[in-house]
Motif scaffolding. Structure first.
Motif, PDB file in Angstrom:
ATOM      1  N   LEU A   2       0.839  -1.196   0.000  1.00 48.20           N
ATOM      2  CA  LEU A   2       0.000   0.000   0.000  1.00 48.20           C
ATOM      3  C   LEU A   2       0.878   1.250   0.000  1.00 48.20           C
ATOM      4  O   LEU A   2       1.701   1.444   0.880  1.00 48.20           O
ATOM      5  CB  LEU A   2      -0.902   0.016   1.229  1.00 48.20           C
ATOM      6  N   CYS A  32      -7.771  -1.364  -1.882  1.00 47.90           N
ATOM      7  CA  CYS A  32      -6.536  -1.618  -1.134  1.00 47.90           C
ATOM      8  C   CYS A  32      -6.529  -0.835   0.173  1.00 47.90           C
ATOM      9  O   CYS A  32      -6.139  -1.351   1.220  1.00 47.90           O
ATOM     10  CB  CYS A  32      -5.335  -1.253  -2.001  1.00 47.90           C
ATOM     11  N   LEU A  33      -6.979   0.408   0.134  1.00 45.27           N
ATOM     12  CA  LEU A  33      -7.049   1.241   1.337  1.00 45.27           C
ATOM     13  C   LEU A  33      -8.021   0.651   2.359  1.00 45.27           C
ATOM     14  O   LEU A  33      -7.714   0.568   3.543  1.00 45.27           O
ATOM     15  CB  LEU A  33      -7.462   2.663   0.975  1.00 45.27           C
ATOM     16  N   SER A  35      -8.955  -2.504   2.636  1.00 45.39           N
ATOM     17  CA  SER A  35      -8.366  -3.743   3.157  1.00 45.39           C
ATOM     18  C   SER A  35      -7.310  -3.450   4.218  1.00 45.39           C
ATOM     19  O   SER A  35      -7.244  -4.116   5.252  1.00 45.39           O
ATOM     20  CB  SER A  35      -7.735  -4.553   2.022  1.00 45.39           C
ATOM     21  N   TYR A  36      -6.477  -2.449   3.963  1.00 43.88           N
ATOM     22  CA  TYR A  36      -5.444  -2.053   4.914  1.00 43.88           C
ATOM     23  C   TYR A  36      -6.073  -1.580   6.226  1.00 43.88           C
ATOM     24  O   TYR A  36      -5.627  -1.956   7.311  1.00 43.88           O
ATOM     25  CB  TYR A  36      -4.582  -0.955   4.301  1.00 43.88           C
ATOM     26  N   LYS A  39      -7.394  -4.435   8.346  1.00 42.65           N
ATOM     27  CA  LYS A  39      -6.337  -5.169   9.051  1.00 42.65           C
ATOM     28  C   LYS A  39      -5.838  -4.393  10.262  1.00 42.65           C
ATOM     29  O   LYS A  39      -5.549  -4.971  11.303  1.00 42.65           O
ATOM     30  CB  LYS A  39      -5.163  -5.440   8.109  1.00 42.65           C
ATOM     31  N   LYS A  40      -5.707  -3.066  10.121  1.00 44.94           N
ATOM     32  CA  LYS A  40      -5.120  -2.249  11.189  1.00 44.94           C
ATOM     33  C   LYS A  40      -6.135  -1.768  12.216  1.00 44.94           C
ATOM     34  O   LYS A  40      -5.824  -1.687  13.400  1.00 44.94           O
ATOM     35  CB  LYS A  40      -4.412  -1.026  10.590  1.00 44.94           C
TER      36      LYS A  40
END
Length: 66
Positions: A2, A32-33, A35-36, A39-40
């Protein structure tokens, strides 16, 4: 991988409870943002994806010079 800062013009908190992140820029991968962030942070949804058109400059005319 990312890369969040490539082409990003604005990042800010929005919404009545400041629980939404607004990201404005060119070539930002929203999937992608999201998904990131999942996760965080945990929970993340994409609310909208829009094309931002550039502002047109006002050209001076003969009657109204700038």
């Amino acid at each position: 991988m990312l890369v969040i800062n490539a082409g990003v013009e604005f990042v800010g908190l929005e919404g009545p409870e400041k629980d939404q992140i607004a990201v404005i820029g060119d070539q930002v991968d929203s999937v992608c943002l999201a998904s990131y962030l999942r996760k965080k942070v945990g929970h993340a949804n994409i609310i909208s994806v829009e094309e931002v058109k550039p502002k047109q400059e006002k050209k001076p005319t003969a009657e109204n010079p700038v």
